[in-house]
Design a protein around this motif. Structure first.
Motif, PDB file in Angstrom:
ATOM      1  N   GLY A 141      -7.970  -8.660  -2.961  1.00 12.77           N
ATOM      2  CA  GLY A 141      -6.527  -8.632  -3.119  1.00 12.77           C
ATOM      3  C   GLY A 141      -5.895  -7.591  -2.213  1.00 12.77           C
ATOM      4  N   ILE A 142      -4.583  -7.684  -2.069  1.00 10.72           N
ATOM      5  CA  ILE A 142      -3.834  -6.828  -1.150  1.00 10.72           C
ATOM      6  C   ILE A 142      -2.619  -6.256  -1.862  1.00 10.72           C
ATOM      7  CG2 ILE A 142      -2.440  -6.808   0.975  1.00 10.72           C
ATOM      8  CD1 ILE A 142      -4.304  -9.177   1.887  1.00 10.72           C
ATOM      9  N   LEU A 143      -2.356  -4.979  -1.650  1.00  5.92           N
ATOM     10  CA  LEU A 143      -1.157  -4.325  -2.175  1.00  5.92           C
ATOM     11  C   LEU A 143      -0.487  -3.574  -1.030  1.00  5.92           C
ATOM     12  CD1 LEU A 143       0.676  -3.483  -4.548  1.00  5.92           C
ATOM     13  CD2 LEU A 143      -0.798  -1.471  -4.828  1.00  5.92           C
ATOM     14  N   THR A 144       0.723  -4.003  -0.677  1.00  6.11           N
ATOM     15  CA  THR A 144       1.474  -3.385   0.413  1.00  6.11           C
ATOM     16  C   THR A 144       2.609  -2.534  -0.141  1.00  6.11           C
ATOM     17  OG1 THR A 144       0.990  -5.301   1.819  1.00  6.11           O
ATOM     18  CG2 THR A 144       2.754  -3.825   2.534  1.00  6.11           C
ATOM     19  N   GLU A 145       2.719  -1.319   0.366  1.00 10.02           N
ATOM     20  CA  GLU A 145       3.802  -0.409  -0.010  1.00 10.02           C
ATOM     21  C   GLU A 145       4.566  -0.017   1.252  1.00 10.02           C
ATOM     22  OE1 GLU A 145       1.641   1.703  -3.854  1.00 10.02           O
ATOM     23  OE2 GLU A 145       1.504   2.663  -1.875  1.00 10.02           O
ATOM     24  N   THR A 146       5.873   0.157   1.128  1.00 10.92           N
ATOM     25  CA  THR A 146       6.708   0.382   2.305  1.00 10.92           C
ATOM     26  C   THR A 146       7.638   1.577   2.130  1.00 10.92           C
ATOM     27  OG1 THR A 146       8.425  -1.134   1.483  1.00 10.92           O
ATOM     28  CG2 THR A 146       6.702  -2.078   2.881  1.00 10.92           C
ATOM     29  N   ARG A 147       8.102   2.091   3.262  1.00  9.34           N
ATOM     30  CA  ARG A 147       9.163   3.087   3.305  1.00  9.34           C
ATOM     31  C   ARG A 147      10.294   2.499   4.141  1.00  9.34           C
ATOM     32  NH1 ARG A 147       6.425   4.501  -0.188  1.00  9.34           N
ATOM     33  NH2 ARG A 147       5.389   6.516  -0.525  1.00  9.34           N
ATOM     34  N   VAL A 148      11.521   2.577   3.614  1.00  7.96           N
ATOM     35  CA  VAL A 148      12.659   1.878   4.213  1.00  7.96           C
ATOM     36  C   VAL A 148      13.740   2.872   4.627  1.00  7.96           C
ATOM     37  CG1 VAL A 148      14.491   0.191   3.773  1.00  7.96           C
ATOM     38  CG2 VAL A 148      12.193  -0.191   2.845  1.00  7.96           C
ATOM     39  N   HIS A 149      14.349   2.604   5.783  1.00  6.89           N
ATOM     40  CA  HIS A 149      15.502   3.385   6.244  1.00  6.89           C
ATOM     41  C   HIS A 149      16.502   2.421   6.865  1.00  6.89           C
ATOM     42  CE1 HIS A 149      17.862   6.710   7.782  1.00  6.89           C
ATOM     43  NE2 HIS A 149      17.780   6.217   9.015  1.00  6.89           N
ATOM     44  N   GLN A 150      17.719   2.415   6.339  1.00  2.24           N
ATOM     45  CA  GLN A 150      18.790   1.553   6.840  1.00  2.24           C
ATOM     46  C   GLN A 150      18.338   0.092   6.924  1.00  2.24           C
ATOM     47  OE1 GLN A 150      20.152   3.358  10.508  1.00  2.24           O
ATOM     48  NE2 GLN A 150      21.329   4.925   9.431  1.00  2.24           N
ATOM     49  N   ASN A 151      17.770  -0.380   5.830  1.00  2.00           N
ATOM     50  CA  ASN A 151      17.348  -1.778   5.692  1.00  2.00           C
ATOM     51  C   ASN A 151      16.244  -2.188   6.674  1.00  2.00           C
ATOM     52  OD1 ASN A 151      19.181  -2.387   3.562  1.00  2.00           O
ATOM     53  ND2 ASN A 151      20.835  -2.599   5.067  1.00  2.00           N
ATOM     54  N   GLN A 152      15.546  -1.206   7.219  1.00  5.55           N
ATOM     55  CA  GLN A 152      14.418  -1.479   8.090  1.00  5.55           C
ATOM     56  C   GLN A 152      13.171  -0.805   7.517  1.00  5.55           C
ATOM     57  OE1 GLN A 152      14.054  -3.019  11.449  1.00  5.55           O
ATOM     58  NE2 GLN A 152      15.914  -4.071  10.804  1.00  5.55           N
ATOM     59  N   ILE A 153      12.074  -1.559   7.479  1.00  7.83           N
ATOM     60  CA  ILE A 153      10.801  -0.968   7.067  1.00  7.83           C
ATOM     61  C   ILE A 153      10.239  -0.219   8.264  1.00  7.83           C
ATOM     62  CG2 ILE A 153       8.457  -1.449   6.250  1.00  7.83           C
ATOM     63  CD1 ILE A 153       9.603  -4.090   5.086  1.00  7.83           C
ATOM     64  N   HIS A 154      10.184   1.090   8.153  1.00 15.46           N
ATOM     65  CA  HIS A 154       9.715   1.884   9.287  1.00 15.46           C
ATOM     66  C   HIS A 154       8.274   2.350   9.105  1.00 15.46           C
ATOM     67  CE1 HIS A 154       9.968   5.864   7.257  1.00 15.46           C
ATOM     68  NE2 HIS A 154      10.912   5.280   6.555  1.00 15.46           N
ATOM     69  N   GLN A 155       7.746   2.207   7.915  1.00 14.63           N
ATOM     70  CA  GLN A 155       6.380   2.637   7.658  1.00 14.63           C
ATOM     71  C   GLN A 155       5.835   1.824   6.479  1.00 14.63           C
ATOM     72  OE1 GLN A 155       5.899   6.837   6.592  1.00 14.63           O
ATOM     73  NE2 GLN A 155       4.447   7.066   8.255  1.00 14.63           N
ATOM     74  N   ALA A 156       4.556   1.466   6.560  1.00 15.61           N
ATOM     75  CA  ALA A 156       3.945   0.703   5.472  1.00 15.61           C
ATOM     76  C   ALA A 156       2.467   1.054   5.363  1.00 15.61           C
ATOM     77  CB  ALA A 156       4.109  -0.798   5.702  1.00 15.61           C
ATOM     78  N   VAL A 157       1.962   0.918   4.166  1.00 12.53           N
ATOM     79  CA  VAL A 157       0.542   1.085   3.896  1.00 12.53           C
ATOM     80  C   VAL A 157       0.041  -0.210   3.261  1.00 12.53           C
ATOM     81  CG1 VAL A 157      -1.104   2.220   2.349  1.00 12.53           C
ATOM     82  CG2 VAL A 157       0.469   3.595   3.723  1.00 12.53           C
ATOM     83  N   VAL A 158      -0.979  -0.790   3.867  1.00 10.57           N
ATOM     84  CA  VAL A 158      -1.568  -2.030   3.353  1.00 10.57           C
ATOM     85  C   VAL A 158      -2.897  -1.680   2.691  1.00 10.57           C
ATOM     86  CG1 VAL A 158      -2.367  -4.357   3.909  1.00 10.57           C
ATOM     87  CG2 VAL A 158      -0.487  -3.329   5.226  1.00 10.57           C
ATOM     88  N   GLY A 159      -2.946  -1.843   1.373  1.00  8.04           N
ATOM     89  CA  GLY A 159      -4.165  -1.573   0.624  1.00  8.04           C
ATOM     90  C   GLY A 159      -4.958  -2.845   0.399  1.00  8.04           C
ATOM     91  N   VAL A 160      -6.265  -2.770   0.584  1.00  3.13           N
ATOM     92  CA  VAL A 160      -7.144  -3.937   0.438  1.00  3.13           C
ATOM     93  C   VAL A 160      -8.317  -3.582  -0.466  1.00  3.13           C
ATOM     94  CG1 VAL A 160      -8.610  -5.613   1.634  1.00  3.13           C
ATOM     95  CG2 VAL A 160      -6.561  -4.715   2.767  1.00  3.13           C
ATOM     96  N   GLY A 161      -8.578  -4.468  -1.407  1.00  2.00           N
ATOM     97  CA  GLY A 161      -9.780  -4.345  -2.225  1.00  2.00           C
ATOM     98  C   GLY A 161     -10.602  -5.619  -2.098  1.00  2.00           C
ATOM     99  N   ILE A 162     -11.864  -5.473  -1.743  1.00  2.00           N
ATOM    100  CA  ILE A 162     -12.765  -6.629  -1.612  1.00  2.00           C
ATOM    101  C   ILE A 162     -13.968  -6.407  -2.517  1.00  2.00           C
ATOM    102  CG2 ILE A 162     -14.199  -8.015  -0.073  1.00  2.00           C
ATOM    103  CD1 ILE A 162     -11.317  -8.259   0.687  1.00  2.00           C
ATOM    104  N   ASN A 163     -14.263  -7.385  -3.355  1.00  2.00           N
ATOM    105  CA  ASN A 163     -15.480  -7.341  -4.157  1.00  2.00           C
ATOM    106  C   ASN A 163     -16.668  -7.624  -3.234  1.00  2.00           C
ATOM    107  OD1 ASN A 163     -13.935  -7.006  -6.533  1.00  2.00           O
ATOM    108  ND2 ASN A 163     -13.685  -9.217  -6.736  1.00  2.00           N
ATOM    109  N   TRP A 164     -17.534  -6.645  -3.089  1.00  2.00           N
ATOM    110  CA  TRP A 164     -18.650  -6.742  -2.150  1.00  2.00           C
ATOM    111  C   TRP A 164     -19.959  -6.988  -2.908  1.00  2.00           C
ATOM    112  CZ3 TRP A 164     -20.530  -8.172   2.113  1.00  2.00           C
ATOM    113  CH2 TRP A 164     -21.627  -7.583   2.733  1.00  2.00           C
ATOM    114  N   GLU A 165     -20.452  -5.967  -3.584  1.00  2.00           N
ATOM    115  CA  GLU A 165     -21.648  -6.143  -4.403  1.00  2.00           C
ATOM    116  C   GLU A 165     -21.481  -5.437  -5.749  1.00  2.00           C
ATOM    117  OE1 GLU A 165     -24.908  -4.631  -2.165  1.00  2.00           O
ATOM    118  OE2 GLU A 165     -24.109  -2.590  -1.988  1.00  2.00           O
ATOM    119  N   ASN A 166     -20.240  -5.217  -6.123  1.00  2.00           N
ATOM    120  CA  ASN A 166     -19.904  -4.571  -7.387  1.00  2.00           C
ATOM    121  C   ASN A 166     -19.836  -5.601  -8.514  1.00  2.00           C
ATOM    122  OD1 ASN A 166     -17.662  -5.302  -5.599  1.00  2.00           O
ATOM    123  ND2 ASN A 166     -16.333  -4.800  -7.327  1.00  2.00           N
ATOM    124  N   PRO A 167     -20.124  -5.190  -9.753  1.00  2.00           N
ATOM    125  CA  PRO A 167     -19.931  -6.092 -10.889  1.00  2.00           C
ATOM    126  C   PRO A 167     -18.456  -6.484 -10.989  1.00  2.00           C
ATOM    127  CG  PRO A 167     -21.225  -4.156 -11.515  1.00  2.00           C
ATOM    128  CD  PRO A 167     -20.656  -3.874 -10.166  1.00  2.00           C
TER     129      PRO A 167
END
Length: 276
Positions: A141-167
């Motif tokens: 799954g993916i969770l994106t968070e943003t920082r906005v200035h004057q209706n423009q996204i100027h910075q974002a962090v894209v978080g990703v979680g992948i089930n690899w070999e975890n229960p």
């Protein structure tokens, strides 16, 4: 968290060669043993001067989150990372950051496991807007968070979680479990290999959205969408899921008209079920 940097670089170069991608430098990676959230830590790194493109990765998260603040199981054995970008995107197109990331990751996982002139051995799909699906179960799954200035996204962090070999609790699946179920022989052997592929997928998705190829990206995303063409009933009205729009909304044909939904207004299940 001890990462084999040589292994990451080798796989990074192999991916570019095997998939005929432009060679790119590997983003700067900050590994951690345990974090509350890689997104949270990456925002802190950015405040401290880390450059755009920086990656934070942890062996496990104690407060991993998904869409709408839902908890995300983040135990040892999964891949948990966040990537910083500076998209300069209008706020109304914020959802495209998640859309493009999901498409980029799914596409590279499929292509990397696709022998010449044949179908992919790993048919990753996307459940709108942010879940990666394998065998009708959630693999990431993916969770994106943003920082906005004057209706423009100027910075974002894209978080990703992948089930690899975890229960993984239902309705989830780990990628290695998926390899076994589909009899896939993959040379993604170590977490470092998966890390390299996921990062390249994120970059590929971001490039597709950043080069003003919006219609092409949306069309490609819809081809991987789990519920396209499926019938749906909303408050007693029968309809059909059409796909997503250029701003990432879900489009449904309902009573001879097209109705658009934002994330959270309707939820698609993992096995062709729906809630509105």
């Amino acid at each position: 968290m001890n990462l084999n940097q040589d292994r990451i670089h080798q796989t990074w170069e192999k991916i570019a060669n095997q998939l005929n991608l432009e060679p790119l430098p590997l983003p700067p990676i900050h590994p951690f043993e345990t974090l509350e959230s890689t997104n949270q830590t990456l925002w802190q790194l950015l405040r401290e001067g880390a450059p755009t493109g920086t990656v934070a990765i942890a062996r496990q998260q104690t407060s991993g989150r998904g869409q709408w603040g839902r908890s995300w199981s983040s135990g040892d054995g999964g891949l948990y990372l966040s990537w910083a970008i500076a998209p300069k995107l209008p706020t109304e197109k914020a959802l495209l950051l998640t859309i493009s990331s999901a498409w980029g990751i799914a596409t590279l996982l499929r292509q990397y496991h696709q022998p010449d002139n044949s179908e992919t051995q790993l048919p990753i799909q996307i459940k709108w807007p942010n879940d990666l699906i394998l065998n009708q179960r959630k693999v990431g799954g993916i969770l994106t968070e943003t920082r906005v200035h004057q209706n423009q996204i100027h910075q974002a962090v894209v978080g990703v979680g992948i089930n690899w070999e975890n229960p993984v609790p239902e309705p989830g699946i780990s990628l290695k479990e998926g390899f076994n179920e589909r009899s896939v022989t993959s040379d993604l052997t170590y977490l470092e290999d998966l890390l390299a592929l996921i990062l390249r997928g994120l970059i590929s998705g971001y490039e597709a959205s950043d080069r003003k190829k919006g219609a092409t990206l949306i069309s490609a995303y819809n081809q991987l969408l789990t519920h396209v063409g499926q019938p749906i009933s909303i408050q007693g009205q029968n309809g059909k899921i059409r796909g997503i729009t250029e701003t990432g909304q879900l489009c449904i044909d309902l009573n001879s008209s097209q109705v658009l939904f934002n994330p959270g207004e309707i939820q698609l299940g993992y096995k062709n079920s729906y809630r509105s």
